[in-house]
Design a protein around this motif. Structure first.
Motif, PDB file in Angstrom:
ATOM      1  N   PHE A  33       0.557  -1.741  -0.125  1.00  0.00           N
ATOM      2  CA  PHE A  33      -0.359   0.418   0.247  1.00  0.00           C
ATOM      3  C   PHE A  33       1.109   0.920   0.450  1.00  0.00           C
ATOM      4  O   PHE A  33       0.361   2.031  -0.862  1.00  0.00           O
ATOM      5  CB  PHE A  33      -0.900   0.129   1.384  1.00  0.00           C
ATOM      6  N   LYS A  36       1.674   2.369  -3.300  1.00  0.00           N
ATOM      7  CA  LYS A  36       0.613   2.713  -4.395  1.00  0.00           C
ATOM      8  C   LYS A  36       0.726   4.273  -4.015  1.00  0.00           C
ATOM      9  O   LYS A  36       0.302   5.087  -3.244  1.00  0.00           O
ATOM     10  CB  LYS A  36      -0.098   1.977  -3.816  1.00  0.00           C
ATOM     11  N   LYS A  37       0.448   4.490  -5.296  1.00  0.00           N
ATOM     12  CA  LYS A  37      -0.502   6.135  -5.522  1.00  0.00           C
ATOM     13  C   LYS A  37      -1.038   6.224  -4.741  1.00  0.00           C
ATOM     14  O   LYS A  37      -2.372   5.661  -5.071  1.00  0.00           O
ATOM     15  CB  LYS A  37      -0.197   6.087  -7.327  1.00  0.00           C
ATOM     16  N   PRO A  38      -1.400   7.817  -4.361  1.00  0.00           N
ATOM     17  CA  PRO A  38      -0.560   8.521  -4.468  1.00  0.00           C
ATOM     18  C   PRO A  38      -0.063   8.519  -3.748  1.00  0.00           C
ATOM     19  O   PRO A  38      -0.321   8.235  -2.119  1.00  0.00           O
ATOM     20  CB  PRO A  38      -1.864  10.085  -3.905  1.00  0.00           C
ATOM     21  N   LEU A  69      -9.356  12.176   4.501  1.00  0.00           N
ATOM     22  CA  LEU A  69     -10.666  11.281   3.382  1.00  0.00           C
ATOM     23  C   LEU A  69     -10.161   9.706   4.361  1.00  0.00           C
ATOM     24  O   LEU A  69      -9.602   9.288   4.293  1.00  0.00           O
ATOM     25  CB  LEU A  69     -10.443  11.131   2.204  1.00  0.00           C
ATOM     26  N   PHE A  71     -11.720   6.343   3.851  1.00  0.00           N
ATOM     27  CA  PHE A  71     -12.642   5.059   2.273  1.00  0.00           C
ATOM     28  C   PHE A  71     -12.986   3.726   3.512  1.00  0.00           C
ATOM     29  O   PHE A  71     -13.022   3.382   4.604  1.00  0.00           O
ATOM     30  CB  PHE A  71     -11.975   4.327   1.989  1.00  0.00           C
TER      31      PHE A  71
ATOM     32  N   ASP B  61     -12.669   4.057  -9.940  1.00  0.00           N
ATOM     33  CA  ASP B  61     -12.210   5.345  -9.443  1.00  0.00           C
ATOM     34  C   ASP B  61     -11.704   5.921  -8.916  1.00  0.00           C
ATOM     35  O   ASP B  61     -10.448   5.316  -8.950  1.00  0.00           O
ATOM     36  CB  ASP B  61     -12.537   6.839 -10.840  1.00  0.00           C
ATOM     37  N   LEU B  62     -11.731   5.863  -7.826  1.00  0.00           N
ATOM     38  CA  LEU B  62     -11.537   6.868  -6.353  1.00  0.00           C
ATOM     39  C   LEU B  62     -10.529   5.787  -5.961  1.00  0.00           C
ATOM     40  O   LEU B  62      -9.600   5.972  -5.324  1.00  0.00           O
ATOM     41  CB  LEU B  62     -12.253   7.449  -5.551  1.00  0.00           C
ATOM     42  N   LYS B  63     -10.755   4.304  -5.856  1.00  0.00           N
ATOM     43  CA  LYS B  63     -11.018   3.177  -5.238  1.00  0.00           C
ATOM     44  C   LYS B  63      -9.480   3.114  -5.942  1.00  0.00           C
ATOM     45  O   LYS B  63      -8.244   2.559  -5.218  1.00  0.00           O
ATOM     46  CB  LYS B  63     -11.769   2.061  -5.010  1.00  0.00           C
ATOM     47  N   ALA B  65      -7.763   5.256  -7.344  1.00  0.00           N
ATOM     48  CA  ALA B  65      -6.539   5.863  -7.965  1.00  0.00           C
ATOM     49  C   ALA B  65      -6.185   5.666  -6.140  1.00  0.00           C
ATOM     50  O   ALA B  65      -4.942   6.549  -6.071  1.00  0.00           O
ATOM     51  CB  ALA B  65      -7.458   7.501  -7.784  1.00  0.00           C
ATOM     52  N   PHE B  66      -6.689   5.079  -4.904  1.00  0.00           N
ATOM     53  CA  PHE B  66      -5.825   5.550  -3.890  1.00  0.00           C
ATOM     54  C   PHE B  66      -6.024   4.276  -3.108  1.00  0.00           C
ATOM     55  O   PHE B  66      -5.480   3.911  -2.908  1.00  0.00           O
ATOM     56  CB  PHE B  66      -6.999   5.935  -3.024  1.00  0.00           C
ATOM     57  N   GLY B  67      -4.868   3.407  -4.278  1.00  0.00           N
ATOM     58  CA  GLY B  67      -4.775   2.303  -3.458  1.00  0.00           C
ATOM     59  C   GLY B  67      -5.581   0.832  -3.105  1.00  0.00           C
ATOM     60  O   GLY B  67      -4.406   0.519  -2.882  1.00  0.00           O
ATOM     61  N   ASP B  68      -6.669   0.790  -3.904  1.00  0.00           N
ATOM     62  CA  ASP B  68      -7.553  -0.230  -3.699  1.00  0.00           C
ATOM     63  C   ASP B  68      -7.762  -0.748  -1.698  1.00  0.00           C
ATOM     64  O   ASP B  68      -8.008  -2.064  -1.984  1.00  0.00           O
ATOM     65  CB  ASP B  68      -6.914  -1.590  -4.386  1.00  0.00           C
ATOM     66  N   ALA B  69      -7.353   0.213  -1.248  1.00  0.00           N
ATOM     67  CA  ALA B  69      -7.609  -0.656   0.266  1.00  0.00           C
ATOM     68  C   ALA B  69      -9.302  -0.378   0.687  1.00  0.00           C
ATOM     69  O   ALA B  69      -9.418   0.791   0.782  1.00  0.00           O
ATOM     70  CB  ALA B  69      -6.457   0.082   1.222  1.00  0.00           C
ATOM     71  N   PRO B  70      -9.356  -1.509   1.337  1.00  0.00           N
ATOM     72  CA  PRO B  70     -11.016  -1.460   2.226  1.00  0.00           C
ATOM     73  C   PRO B  70     -10.897   0.508   2.874  1.00  0.00           C
ATOM     74  O   PRO B  70     -12.226   0.515   2.936  1.00  0.00           O
ATOM     75  CB  PRO B  70     -11.357  -2.833   2.663  1.00  0.00           C
ATOM     76  N   ASN B  71     -10.724  -0.146   3.971  1.00  0.00           N
ATOM     77  CA  ASN B  71     -10.916   1.118   4.948  1.00  0.00           C
ATOM     78  C   ASN B  71     -10.049   1.554   5.575  1.00  0.00           C
ATOM     79  O   ASN B  71      -8.668   1.990   6.443  1.00  0.00           O
ATOM     80  CB  ASN B  71     -10.825   0.352   6.320  1.00  0.00           C
ATOM     81  N   SER B  72      -8.717   2.779   4.110  1.00  0.00           N
ATOM     82  CA  SER B  72      -7.543   3.830   4.201  1.00  0.00           C
ATOM     83  C   SER B  72      -8.043   4.933   4.630  1.00  0.00           C
ATOM     84  O   SER B  72      -9.580   5.003   4.677  1.00  0.00           O
ATOM     85  CB  SER B  72      -6.998   4.054   2.782  1.00  0.00           C
ATOM     86  N   GLU B  73      -6.936   5.742   4.659  1.00  0.00           N
ATOM     87  CA  GLU B  73      -7.693   6.985   4.994  1.00  0.00           C
ATOM     88  C   GLU B  73      -6.141   8.400   4.858  1.00  0.00           C
ATOM     89  O   GLU B  73      -4.870   7.510   4.440  1.00  0.00           O
ATOM     90  CB  GLU B  73      -7.114   6.810   6.757  1.00  0.00           C
ATOM     91  N   LYS B  85      -0.902   9.297   4.977  1.00  0.00           N
ATOM     92  CA  LYS B  85      -1.942   7.846   4.815  1.00  0.00           C
ATOM     93  C   LYS B  85      -1.682   6.787   4.887  1.00  0.00           C
ATOM     94  O   LYS B  85      -0.258   6.538   5.992  1.00  0.00           O
ATOM     95  CB  LYS B  85      -1.660   8.413   3.117  1.00  0.00           C
ATOM     96  N   ARG B  86      -2.409   5.835   5.599  1.00  0.00           N
ATOM     97  CA  ARG B  86      -2.776   4.946   5.758  1.00  0.00           C
ATOM     98  C   ARG B  86      -3.203   4.073   5.435  1.00  0.00           C
ATOM     99  O   ARG B  86      -4.689   4.378   5.373  1.00  0.00           O
ATOM    100  CB  ARG B  86      -2.255   4.729   7.954  1.00  0.00           C
ATOM    101  N   ALA B  87      -3.389   2.952   5.243  1.00  0.00           N
ATOM    102  CA  ALA B  87      -3.960   1.659   5.175  1.00  0.00           C
ATOM    103  C   ALA B  87      -4.869   1.260   5.142  1.00  0.00           C
ATOM    104  O   ALA B  87      -6.717   1.035   4.686  1.00  0.00           O
ATOM    105  CB  ALA B  87      -3.576   0.370   4.689  1.00  0.00           C
TER     106      ALA B  87
END
Lengths: 75, 363
Positions: A33, A36-38, A69, A71, B61-63, B65-73, B85-87
């Motif tokens: 992770f 990976k970008k960004p 942000l 997810f 697209d966003l997932k 573009a931001f590394g495909d992690a399920p609960n990243s920050e 950033k953290r996974a």
């Protein structure tokens, strides 16, 4: 870990303090992770998305202040 | 965190993305942006959330573009640059981030200061009426495209398709078809009507057995259990998608409508990286031996070179790699998280390292 993506958990991630965080189960790291970008130091990617009302917005519109942000999803 | 830092000008956005674990609380992956926005509305209402919610596109697209992690920050500075950033979202670490970037608050909000609502899963008709299917081995979701424009009504029932590793790699193997009621439509199976049925159409030389099927006859008038099937497939041409057509009678729980529906899907035998992992929602497979599974996981983890909980297939011995390839459900060349947790010994026991022969004693 089963409920790591349940919305409640995600919201808690935004709201709760250290006490609850300390009780949270350890979460597995994501493969690669950090690479990976960004990356830290890079600008937000230009990606379109929707607000809760269904209107299209662009990530660049989030500039202007510190922004967090997070997810997540219902499951 | 929002309560403490929003007054200091920090903005918080929760980004709603593809389901990581379809089936938990009955939720299934949406097919349209309207359905995904409905998930957002449900979550907002159930949680009483105060922060802004944003919704990823249906192409995720966003997932991506931001590394495909399920609960990243991520924390973004005013210039739009990523500064943290953290996974996995971590409130402790995030608070430290904001303290260093914005400043500490005098009285941080405590858990007991909040009145968090509890989530009530969507109410559905009777469950655990139709026995769930226990899949033989590891299956991964494949790209499933509903033919949205051909249907005049929503996809009240949503098809999830998974393939075993033999089918994905060699074009010959097993295909799982799971037909799930979507709880956002509050519908049920009408068991007084003809059971749901499906048929699969494929290229001329593709073998499918069975190519059609029907759900069970259920004595209870209504239920909400998925209808599940496994079929054997031998593809003649991977480039030609399969077409699955399902027929069912959709009835809403409020009994305001009941209508026959026929809907189709195009299935491409290619792993869907946004398909999520529903193993977490499935009943656990009975471990042949918990101790044996644990020892095997420890053995596999002994090849975790950087101790991050992820074992690269390239780092393990050949014999073990053959075994682990079948467990690599998302085909990313590594065993991690759920893949490691659900690892089961193969028949005959876990893979063992080759025993080095002791040099023969000198004569």
């Amino acid at each position: 870990m089963k409920c790591r993506c349940v919305a409640a958990t995600v919201i808690w991630c935004l709201f709760l303090d250290a006490a609850l965080a300390a009780q949270a189960p350890a979460r597995p790291p994501m493969a690669g992770f950090e690479q990976k970008k960004p990356a830290v130091g890079e600008p937000l990617p230009e990606v379109r998305l929707f607000n809760a009302a269904g209107q299209e917005v662009n990530l660049s519109s989030l500039r202007g202040q510190y922004t967090v942000l997070v997810f997540g999803c219902l499951t | 965190m929002y309560r403490d830092y929003a007054p200091l000008g920090v903005k918080f956005h929760y980004i709603y993305k593809a389901l990581a674990h379809p089936e938990i609380n009955g939720y299934v992956s949406p097919f349209t942006i309207e359905e995904r926005l409905q998930h957002v509305a449900i979550a907002k209402a159930q949680l009483g959330s105060q922060i802004d919610w944003l919704c990823d596109t249906m192409t995720n697209d966003l997932k991506h573009a931001f590394g495909d992690a399920p609960n990243s920050e991520f924390v973004i500075d005013p210039a739009g640059t990523v500064v943290r950033k953290r996974a996995w979202s971590d409130p402790l670490a995030l608070r430290k981030d904001l303290e260093s970037l914005v400043g500490a608050v005098a009285q941080p909000t405590r858990v007991e200061d909040l009145k968090l609502p509890s989530i009530s899963p969507a109410r559905q008709a009777a469950k655990e009426v139709v026995p769930r299917l226990r899949l033989p081995g590891q299956f991964a979701p494949v790209v499933t495209s509903p033919m949205l424009t051909e249907s005049e009504v929503p996809f009240y029932v949503k098809l999830r398709v998974e393939a075993d590793s033999d089918l994905l790699r060699q074009g010959k193997g097993r295909l799982y078809l799971g037909f799930f009621l979507d709880p956002i439509y509050q519908v049920h199976w009408n068991n007084r009507a003809e059971p749901m049925s499906f048929e699969i159409q494929a290229a001329a030389d593709t073998r499918i057995s069975p190519a059609q099927g029907q759900g069970p006859k259920v004595s209870l008038a209504a239920d909400s259990d998925p209808r599940e099937f496994v079929v054997d497939v031998e593809l003649a041409d991977r480039s030609v998608p399969l077409t699955v057509t399902v027929r069912y009678v959709a009835c809403d729980d409020a009994e305001t409508f009941c209508l026959p529906v026929a809907q189709s899907y195009s299935i491409t035998l290619q792993a869907d990286r946004d398909g999520g992992n529903r193993r977490s929602a499935m009943p656990a497979a009975p471990p042949a031996s918990a101790d044996m599974s644990s020892r095997m996981r420890q053995r596999v983890l002994s090849f975790d070179k950087d101790h991050d909980g992820i074992v690269q297939l390239a780092d393990v011995p050949d014999r073990m790699r053959q075994f682990l390839q079948a467990a690599d459900a998302n085909h990313d060349g590594a065993i991690d998280g759920d893949e490691l947790r659900t690892l089961r010994p193969p028949p005959g026991g876990p893979p063992r390292p080759k025993q080095k022969r002791s040099p023969s004693p000198p004569p």
